[in-house]
Motif scaffolding. Structure first.
Motif, PDB file in Angstrom:
ATOM      1  N   LEU A 154       7.594   8.161  10.227  1.00 56.58           N
ATOM      2  CA  LEU A 154       7.269   8.853   8.990  1.00 56.58           C
ATOM      3  C   LEU A 154       5.929   8.399   8.423  1.00 56.58           C
ATOM      4  CD1 LEU A 154      10.795   8.919   7.336  1.00 56.58           C
ATOM      5  CD2 LEU A 154       9.448  10.914   8.025  1.00 56.58           C
ATOM      6  N   VAL A 155       5.636   7.113   8.541  1.00 59.26           N
ATOM      7  CA  VAL A 155       4.329   6.626   8.059  1.00 59.26           C
ATOM      8  C   VAL A 155       3.199   7.301   8.838  1.00 59.26           C
ATOM      9  CG1 VAL A 155       2.788   4.641   7.912  1.00 59.26           C
ATOM     10  CG2 VAL A 155       5.169   4.415   7.210  1.00 59.26           C
ATOM     11  N   PHE A 156       3.330   7.334  10.156  1.00 60.27           N
ATOM     12  CA  PHE A 156       2.298   7.983  10.970  1.00 60.27           C
ATOM     13  C   PHE A 156       2.236   9.477  10.676  1.00 60.27           C
ATOM     14  CE2 PHE A 156       2.417   4.206  13.810  1.00 60.27           C
ATOM     15  CZ  PHE A 156       1.038   3.987  13.883  1.00 60.27           C
ATOM     16  N   LEU A 157       3.386  10.113  10.471  1.00 54.49           N
ATOM     17  CA  LEU A 157       3.400  11.545  10.171  1.00 54.49           C
ATOM     18  C   LEU A 157       2.694  11.836   8.848  1.00 54.49           C
ATOM     19  CD1 LEU A 157       4.331  14.393  10.906  1.00 54.49           C
ATOM     20  CD2 LEU A 157       6.507  13.905   9.766  1.00 54.49           C
ATOM     21  N   ILE A 158       2.934  10.995   7.851  1.00 56.36           N
ATOM     22  CA  ILE A 158       2.305  11.206   6.541  1.00 56.36           C
ATOM     23  C   ILE A 158       0.793  11.060   6.623  1.00 56.36           C
ATOM     24  CG2 ILE A 158       2.032  10.230   4.231  1.00 56.36           C
ATOM     25  CD1 ILE A 158       4.988   9.567   4.267  1.00 56.36           C
ATOM     26  N   VAL A 159       0.329   9.967   7.215  1.00 57.17           N
ATOM     27  CA  VAL A 159      -1.119   9.727   7.204  1.00 57.17           C
ATOM     28  C   VAL A 159      -1.856  10.714   8.113  1.00 57.17           C
ATOM     29  CG1 VAL A 159      -0.908   7.313   6.541  1.00 57.17           C
ATOM     30  CG2 VAL A 159      -0.898   7.901   8.965  1.00 57.17           C
ATOM     31  N   LEU A 160      -1.257  11.075   9.240  1.00 58.56           N
ATOM     32  CA  LEU A 160      -1.924  12.025  10.138  1.00 58.56           C
ATOM     33  C   LEU A 160      -1.912  13.433   9.555  1.00 58.56           C
ATOM     34  CD1 LEU A 160      -0.694  10.750  13.624  1.00 58.56           C
ATOM     35  CD2 LEU A 160      -2.983  10.528  12.638  1.00 58.56           C
ATOM     36  N   SER A 161      -0.816  13.824   8.915  1.00 63.08           N
ATOM     37  CA  SER A 161      -0.790  15.143   8.274  1.00 63.08           C
ATOM     38  C   SER A 161      -1.754  15.170   7.096  1.00 63.08           C
ATOM     39  CB  SER A 161       0.624  15.494   7.818  1.00 63.08           C
ATOM     40  OG  SER A 161       1.100  14.577   6.835  1.00 63.08           O
ATOM     41  N   GLY A 162      -1.897  14.029   6.407  1.00 63.20           N
ATOM     42  CA  GLY A 162      -2.871  13.948   5.324  1.00 63.20           C
ATOM     43  C   GLY A 162      -4.291  14.108   5.833  1.00 63.20           C
ATOM     44  N   TRP A 163      -4.588  13.482   6.951  1.00 57.45           N
ATOM     45  CA  TRP A 163      -5.919  13.600   7.564  1.00 57.45           C
ATOM     46  C   TRP A 163      -6.171  15.051   7.976  1.00 57.45           C
ATOM     47  CZ3 TRP A 163      -7.754  10.051  12.204  1.00 57.45           C
ATOM     48  CH2 TRP A 163      -9.146  10.144  12.316  1.00 57.45           C
ATOM     49  N   LEU A 173      -4.208  -0.003   9.756  1.00 59.61           N
ATOM     50  CA  LEU A 173      -3.344  -1.178   9.756  1.00 59.61           C
ATOM     51  C   LEU A 173      -2.081  -0.954  10.580  1.00 59.61           C
ATOM     52  CD1 LEU A 173      -3.595  -2.314   6.012  1.00 59.61           C
ATOM     53  CD2 LEU A 173      -4.741  -3.320   8.001  1.00 59.61           C
ATOM     54  N   MET A 174      -1.540   0.266  10.556  1.00 61.48           N
ATOM     55  CA  MET A 174      -0.348   0.570  11.342  1.00 61.48           C
ATOM     56  C   MET A 174      -0.652   0.529  12.839  1.00 61.48           C
ATOM     57  SD  MET A 174       2.450   0.922   9.645  1.00 61.48           S
ATOM     58  CE  MET A 174       3.457   1.795  10.853  1.00 61.48           C
ATOM     59  N   VAL A 175      -1.811   1.029  13.229  1.00 65.52           N
ATOM     60  CA  VAL A 175      -2.200   0.950  14.644  1.00 65.52           C
ATOM     61  C   VAL A 175      -2.314  -0.503  15.070  1.00 65.52           C
ATOM     62  CG1 VAL A 175      -4.063   1.418  16.279  1.00 65.52           C
ATOM     63  CG2 VAL A 175      -3.347   3.197  14.669  1.00 65.52           C
ATOM     64  N   LEU A 176      -2.932  -1.328  14.205  1.00 61.86           N
ATOM     65  CA  LEU A 176      -3.057  -2.756  14.496  1.00 61.86           C
ATOM     66  C   LEU A 176      -1.682  -3.398  14.603  1.00 61.86           C
ATOM     67  CD1 LEU A 176      -4.685  -5.362  14.787  1.00 61.86           C
ATOM     68  CD2 LEU A 176      -4.767  -5.500  12.282  1.00 61.86           C
ATOM     69  N   ARG A 177      -0.778  -3.018  13.699  1.00 68.84           N
ATOM     70  CA  ARG A 177       0.559  -3.607  13.713  1.00 68.84           C
ATOM     71  C   ARG A 177       1.324  -3.239  14.985  1.00 68.84           C
ATOM     72  NH1 ARG A 177       5.150  -3.274   8.924  1.00 68.84           N
ATOM     73  NH2 ARG A 177       6.770  -4.414  10.054  1.00 68.84           N
ATOM     74  N   VAL A 178       1.241  -1.978  15.400  1.00 71.72           N
ATOM     75  CA  VAL A 178       1.935  -1.549  16.618  1.00 71.72           C
ATOM     76  C   VAL A 178       1.396  -2.297  17.834  1.00 71.72           C
ATOM     77  CG1 VAL A 178       2.253   0.393  18.191  1.00 71.72           C
ATOM     78  CG2 VAL A 178       2.574   0.729  15.741  1.00 71.72           C
ATOM     79  N   ALA A 207       6.905  12.466   2.922  1.00 68.79           N
ATOM     80  CA  ALA A 207       6.832  11.506   1.819  1.00 68.79           C
ATOM     81  C   ALA A 207       8.221  11.277   1.221  1.00 68.79           C
ATOM     82  CB  ALA A 207       5.863  12.009   0.753  1.00 68.79           C
ATOM     83  N   PHE A 208       8.962  12.360   0.979  1.00 72.44           N
ATOM     84  CA  PHE A 208      10.316  12.205   0.461  1.00 72.44           C
ATOM     85  C   PHE A 208      11.212  11.504   1.485  1.00 72.44           C
ATOM     86  CE2 PHE A 208       9.149  15.598  -2.582  1.00 72.44           C
ATOM     87  CZ  PHE A 208       9.647  15.021  -3.748  1.00 72.44           C
ATOM     88  N   GLY A 209      11.028  11.852   2.752  1.00 70.66           N
ATOM     89  CA  GLY A 209      11.811  11.199   3.797  1.00 70.66           C
ATOM     90  C   GLY A 209      11.531   9.716   3.861  1.00 70.66           C
ATOM     91  N   LEU A 210      10.250   9.339   3.755  1.00 65.52           N
ATOM     92  CA  LEU A 210       9.881   7.928   3.793  1.00 65.52           C
ATOM     93  C   LEU A 210      10.468   7.179   2.606  1.00 65.52           C
ATOM     94  CD1 LEU A 210       8.280   5.639   5.116  1.00 65.52           C
ATOM     95  CD2 LEU A 210       6.311   6.338   3.738  1.00 65.52           C
ATOM     96  N   ALA A 211      10.406   7.788   1.418  1.00 68.22           N
ATOM     97  CA  ALA A 211      10.989   7.141   0.238  1.00 68.22           C
ATOM     98  C   ALA A 211      12.479   6.891   0.445  1.00 68.22           C
ATOM     99  CB  ALA A 211      10.756   8.005  -0.995  1.00 68.22           C
ATOM    100  N   GLY A 212      13.182   7.855   1.055  1.00 68.96           N
ATOM    101  CA  GLY A 212      14.601   7.689   1.310  1.00 68.96           C
ATOM    102  C   GLY A 212      14.884   6.581   2.314  1.00 68.96           C
ATOM    103  N   LEU A 269       0.817  -1.206   0.000  1.00 64.40           N
ATOM    104  CA  LEU A 269       0.000   0.000   0.000  1.00 64.40           C
ATOM    105  C   LEU A 269       0.855   1.263   0.000  1.00 64.40           C
ATOM    106  CD1 LEU A 269      -2.853  -0.942   2.524  1.00 64.40           C
ATOM    107  CD2 LEU A 269      -3.070  -0.607   0.059  1.00 64.40           C
ATOM    108  N   ILE A 270       1.948   1.236   0.762  1.00 63.26           N
ATOM    109  CA  ILE A 270       2.817   2.417   0.824  1.00 63.26           C
ATOM    110  C   ILE A 270       3.499   2.668  -0.515  1.00 63.26           C
ATOM    111  CG2 ILE A 270       4.966   3.297   1.821  1.00 63.26           C
ATOM    112  CD1 ILE A 270       4.081   2.122   4.498  1.00 63.26           C
ATOM    113  N   PHE A 271       3.986   1.603  -1.164  1.00 61.97           N
ATOM    114  CA  PHE A 271       4.598   1.771  -2.479  1.00 61.97           C
ATOM    115  C   PHE A 271       3.593   2.377  -3.456  1.00 61.97           C
ATOM    116  CE2 PHE A 271       8.023  -1.232  -1.274  1.00 61.97           C
ATOM    117  CZ  PHE A 271       9.105  -0.533  -1.805  1.00 61.97           C
TER     118      PHE A 271
END
Length: 374
Positions: A95-104, A57-62, A150-155, A20-22
């Motif tokens: 970074l995943v949490f930062l991206i999705v929460l900032s998107g929300w 899914l990330m909350v479930l994974r944590v 997003a750029f940070g996560l890709a890196g 999903l992230i890709f």
């Protein structure tokens, strides 16, 4: 006995989230360049919906990781390597949490309509309560955060892929802890190299279109219906819109308006209640109406015609909307009106309380907009 690999459920979560992230990174950097307005809107809403899915899914994974034993690192890993791995995973999660929460938060501060798998997107109350100027300022800052993350996560993903390739080459067992059991080392290397190449290519496309921001406080979407000598006029108080327009390139125009039908206001409470009944707008089943159009046809100086699609009560019909636009110093005034057959959309009966009601309803728009600069 200590597990040598992760539980099957965690493996499934890992690879589903990774896929999903890709896809989300690719979609995020390419959807702005989609020319077809309907496909573009669908891509944006898919991006938002999948982002919300990743958050769940990330909350479930944590939570799962918190109550599940982690396989031990191989003895061949040095203390520095273990520290680097821990920091890399922390960065990935953060970074995943930062991206999705900032998107929300971006969705909650935007004046554009958003759907979560076809339903109105749940907004964050704190951001919704902000004033228009505060929302605009915070929205801009959130855009920067979202893009930076997003750029940070890709890196970080690129580094993660390289580290995976290194562990596969060393055959130290790290890859096998999370790998599906049917994948061998050769397949693992091929997958990792392919994934790394995909990450490297993600930043190659970043297109943005100029847009207009419609001010709902200075705009109106209205209707007028007639029947047995009576005229009923009303407006929809709540709506969101996306507008892209350039007088020199009218064929590239794209418009989308999402109307909250519960916000109907005729100034008569009994009429409003009737319009909110299942026979009319039925907001319990169909909370929004949507107008989508692309490509404006010139019809004289300052005059154009939009050929679009109106969806009301789950019924989609083509609608032609003639409009005029006047622009001055980055500000625009847009006015237009059209006639629709309400019976085609299943709105209301032919008569109410014995009074005949005409099937034709006049819809009109009066919008005030400012051009956004990129």
């Amino acid at each position: 006995m200590i597990r040598q690999d992760y539980a099957a459920g965690l493996k499934v979560l890992h690879w589903v989230i990774a896929a999903l992230i890709f896809f989300m990174l690719y979609l995020g950097w390419t959807m702005g360049g989609i020319e077809n307005v309907v496909e573009k809107i669908q891509a944006y809403n898919l991006h938002k919906s999948l982002g919300f899915t990743i958050l769940a899914l990330m909350v479930l994974r944590v939570l799962w990781r918190a109550f599940t034993a982690t396989p031990p690192e191989p003895a061949t890993m040095s203390g520095l390597e273990k520290l680097g791995a821990a920091l890399a995973h922390l960065a990935l999660y953060g970074l995943v949490f930062l991206i999705v929460l900032s998107g929300w938060a971006l969705i909650s501060t935007s004046d554009k309509p958003s759907l979560l798998f076809g339903q109105p997107f749940p907004l964050l109350p704190w951001f919704v309560a902000l004033g228009p100027d505060e929302k605009k300022s915070i929205h801009h800052a959130l855009e920067e955060v979202h893009e930076f993350a997003a750029f940070g996560l890709a890196g970080v993903i690129g580094l993660h892929v390289l580290a995976t390739i290194w562990h596969v080459i060393r055959r130290d067992g790290i890859w096998s802890r999370m790998a599906p059991r049917f994948l061998g080392g050769g397949v693992a290397v091929a997958f990792a190299v392919t994934a790394g190449g995909a990450v490297a290519l993600l930043g190659a496309h970043d297109a943005r279109a100029s847009e207009w921001s419609v001010d709902p406080q200075k705009s109106a979407i209205a209707f007028e219906a007639n029947g047995s000598g009576f005229v009923t006029k009303g407006t929809f108080k709540t709506f969101k819109s996306e507008v892209e327009f350039d007088p020199s390139l009218p064929e590239q125009t794209s418009v989308r308006v999402l109307i909250d039908v519960k916000s109907v206001d005729t100034g008569q409470s009994d009429v409003d209640q009737t319009l909110l009944s299942p026979d009319f707008f039925d907001p319990a089943r169909f909370p929004t109406a949507e107008f989508v159009a692309s490509g404006a046809k010139p019809a004289g100086k300052g005059k154009y015609v939009l050929e679009g699609r109106l969806t009301l009560k789950g019924v989609a019909k083509p609608v032609s909307l003639p409009f005029t636009i006047a622009t001055t110093n980055g500000a625009a005034s847009v006015k237009g009106e059209t006639i629709i057959d309400r019976l085609e959309f299943g709105v209301g009966p032919k008569s109410v309380a014995g009074y005949a009601v005409e099937k034709d309803v006049k819809l009109s728009i009066d919008l005030a907009a400012l051009k956004l600069t990129n």
